[in-house]
Scaffold this active site. Structure first.
Site: not given
Ligand code: OAD
Length: 244
Positions: A120, A216, A232
């Site tokens: 991204h 989760e 993580a």
């Molecule tokens: P999300 O915010 O959708 O998801 C984050 C995930 O990390 C969730 O499933 C949480 O449960 C998990 N999480 C949070 N804290 C954590 C920790 N300490 N250890 C392990 N897991 C943890 O973020 P992404 O999946 O990265 O795109 O989102 C994907 C894309 O959506 C991003 O790259 C962005 C956004 O829109 C663009 O901007 C193009």
């Protein structure tokens, strides 16, 4: 380390010849970077369509730049956490290893990772809307509407916005790495945004063992071979760093 799943994944890692890791916002959460979809997620506070789309930039580039300058200021003091550092350490010990990230925060690079596919983009990179050149620029005092010294057109953040395609070359590199892998780790991503969300299933279809590390379960968890639930910053070093 007592968890049998963790033990099992450690021995899979030792046997693996070709490893791919996909990371999402969750890996940076413990560094202080807000995730996108959680309780305090960025997209809860701001409507992405107002700020992170090409239409928003066309309508009001000053507003979009204000949002990105604010995000750059928030990110600037943040440091990689033990999960980023363990992945950078692993890269030094592994010949066939690819890190694919959806994160734009640059924390993997700060941790020392070099072989990274940034699906991204990167918030510390700017791209000229005229001549297309990309350059790193970590200044926090960018002008309200920064312009390219070569052609005079507006710079934009070198990140993928909603409604935009990923760079085909970047995506092809990610697919190639996933297709070649025998083990894939998916860390801290909600698995809701394509095409990243389907990379784990592709790896599985190609015969790789796929494991998820997340706080989760996600909509993808059931398709994978193993899911470890926890932070993580705790689990990734336990899994990846050599036993002492
Ligand atoms: P999300 O915010 O959708 O998801 C984050 C995930 O990390 C969730 O499933 C949480 O449960 C998990 N999480 C949070 N804290 C954590 C920790 N300490 N250890 C392990 N897991 C943890 O973020 P992404 O999946 O990265 O795109 O989102 C994907 C894309 O959506 C991003 O790259 C962005 C956004 O829109 C663009 O901007 C193009």
């Amino acid at each position: 380390m007592s968890d049998p799943d963790l033990q099992m994944l450690r021995s899979r890692l030792q046997q693996s010849q070709d490893l791919v890791v996909l990371t999402g916002a969750g890996i940076s959460a413990e560094s202080g970077v807000p995730t996108f979809r959680g309780q305090d997620g960025l997209w809860r506070q701001y409507r992405a369509v107002d700020l992170a789309t090409p239409e928003a930039f066309q309508r009001d580039p000053g507003l979009v730049w204000e949002f990105y300058r604010w995000r750059r200021r928030l990110l600037a003091p943040l440091r990689p956490n033990p999960a980023h550092l363990a992945l950078a350490n692993l890269e030094e010990r592994r010949h066939r290893f690819t890190l694919i990230t959806q994160n734009i925060d640059g924390l993997h690079t700060l941790a020392g990772s070099r072989r990274i596919i940034e699906l991204h983009g990167n918030i510390w990179h700017l791209r000229c809307t005229g001549c297309g050149q990309v350059r790193e620029d970590r200044r926090l005092d960018l002008p309200p509407l920064p312009t390219c010294d070569a052609c005079g057109a507006l710079w934009r953040p070198h990140v993928v916005w909603f409604g935009e395609m990923l760079d085909p070359a970047v995506l092809a590199a990610a697919y190639a790495a996933v297709e070649a892998s025998d083990l894939m780790l998916i860390i801290g991503t909600s698995g809701l945004v394509q095409p990243a969300a389907s990379l784990g299933r592709l790896a599985k279809q190609r015969g790789a063992f796929v494991a998820e590390i997340n706080l989760e379960p996600t909509p993808q968890t059931d398709f994978y071979d193993l899911a470890l639930q926890g932070k993580a910053g705790d689990l990734v070093p336990q899994l990846l760093l050599p036993a002492r």
